[in-house]
Design a protein around this motif. Structure first.
Motif, PDB file in Angstrom:
ATOM      1  N   ILE A   1       3.880  -7.628 -10.007  1.00 24.84           N
ATOM      2  CA  ILE A   1       5.124  -7.199  -9.362  1.00 24.84           C
ATOM      3  C   ILE A   1       5.156  -7.742  -7.940  1.00 24.84           C
ATOM      4  N   ASN A   2       6.184  -8.523  -7.637  1.00 22.64           N
ATOM      5  CA  ASN A   2       6.428  -9.018  -6.282  1.00 22.64           C
ATOM      6  C   ASN A   2       7.578  -8.182  -5.723  1.00 22.64           C
TER       7      ASN A   2
ATOM      8  N   LEU B   1       0.831  -1.208   0.000  1.00 24.35           N
ATOM      9  CA  LEU B   1       0.000   0.000   0.000  1.00 24.35           C
ATOM     10  C   LEU B   1       0.869   1.262   0.000  1.00 24.35           C
ATOM     11  N   GLU B   2       1.925   1.257   0.808  1.00 27.84           N
ATOM     12  CA  GLU B   2       2.813   2.417   0.851  1.00 27.84           C
ATOM     13  C   GLU B   2       3.585   2.560  -0.460  1.00 27.84           C
ATOM     14  N   ILE B   3       4.033   1.442  -0.999  1.00 29.99           N
ATOM     15  CA  ILE B   3       4.734   1.486  -2.290  1.00 29.99           C
ATOM     16  C   ILE B   3       3.797   2.010  -3.363  1.00 29.99           C
TER      17      ILE B   3
ATOM     18  N   ASP C   1      10.750   3.732  -7.184  1.00 27.82           N
ATOM     19  CA  ASP C   1      11.401   4.278  -8.385  1.00 27.82           C
ATOM     20  C   ASP C   1      11.435   3.241  -9.501  1.00 27.82           C
ATOM     21  N   LYS C   2      11.859   2.026  -9.154  1.00 25.80           N
ATOM     22  CA  LYS C   2      11.966   0.967 -10.158  1.00 25.80           C
ATOM     23  C   LYS C   2      10.602   0.615 -10.742  1.00 25.80           C
ATOM     24  N   ILE C   3       9.596   0.523  -9.886  1.00 19.87           N
ATOM     25  CA  ILE C   3       8.256   0.198 -10.378  1.00 19.87           C
ATOM     26  C   ILE C   3       7.738   1.317 -11.282  1.00 19.87           C
ATOM     27  N   SER C   4       7.960   2.554 -10.894  1.00 22.17           N
ATOM     28  CA  SER C   4       7.528   3.688 -11.718  1.00 22.17           C
ATOM     29  C   SER C   4       8.169   3.634 -13.103  1.00 22.17           C
TER      30      SER C   4
END
Length: 237
Positions: free
Chosen positions: A140-141, A45-47, A227-230
């Motif tokens: 995404i894990n 949730l925070e991510i 950052d990586k997920i974005s």
């Protein structure tokens, strides 16, 4: 933008602007004597919140769906407070939720998973939906997909270990009991499936040494992962 806070009218307008909907999935399970049962939901949730902000800063909108709290947690079901959902039940439930998002018109769905036992049910649910709808699902894990980056911040990684404990210190330090944070890394040469195997592999609900956890490390993990997920989502949305 959190979907559950919208009226149906606001949702209809928001989804027209959104590039995707993001669904956090976690578990309610033992995380040692020092972390809350909801750790695997609090983290994604925070991510998700950070990812949404980073994408919005770049002119991209996503919706954040209400999380799926309960997950598949057979091994840790030996501890009080672990609410284990059978793998097939989770698969069918997530499949139905994803199908509803597809029916709503979303072409891109992001599954942000916070719990290891969910991985295979989520893959199967996604495959079921992808066969039936013109939709792309990104799974995404967060702790697995960015293991390399996390281990550049922490000395170890594991269930209720240094990485997860650091993340929770950054998210909700009032819920972390560092005076009770202890554990060690356990492993097995082969996968052993037995009703009480959790006592051996996760003593007190831990599989790692969490004592090196700090809020600063948690903040670094949350930032590098979001950052990586974005960056990934920029390329697929």
């Amino acid at each position: 933008m959190r979907m559950e806070r919208l009226t149906w009218e606001e949702f209809e307008m928001a989804k027209a602007k959104a590039s995707a909907i993001l669904l956090p999935v976690g578990s309610v399970e033992a995380h040692g004597k020092h972390l809350p049962l909801g750790t695997d939901v609090f983290a994604p949730l925070e991510i998700a919140r950070r990812v949404e902000k980073k994408l919005k800063d770049k002119g991209m909108e996503i919706l954040i769906a209400p999380p799926i709290w309960y997950g598949h947690s057979f091994v840790l079901n030996v501890y009080p407070g672990t609410i284990n959902v059978k793998a097939d039940s989770l698969r069918r439930y997530v499949r139905d939720v994803l199908s509803e998002f597809a029916e709503e018109g979303f072409k891109k769905i992001i599954l942000l998973n916070g719990h290891g036992g969910n991985v295979y049910p989520l893959v199967e649910a996604s495959e079921d939906v992808a066969e039936s709808y013109d939709v792309e699902i990104v799974l995404i894990n967060w702790w697995m997909d960015f293991r390399k980056e996390i281990l550049e911040i922490c000395s170890s990684q594991g269930h209720a270990g240094e990485d997860e404990t650091s993340v929770m210190l950054a998210i909700a330090p009032e819920l972390v009991k560092m005076e009770k944070a202890k554990g060690e890394k356990k492993s097995s040469p082969a996968r052993v499936i037995r009703r009480d195997i959790g006592f051996e592999l996760f003593p007190d609900g831990v599989n790692d040494n969490p004592q090196g956890a700090t809020r600063e490390r948690g903040e670094k993990i949350l930032e590098v992962v979001s950052d990586k997920i974005s960056e990934i989502l920029e390329g697929v949305l």
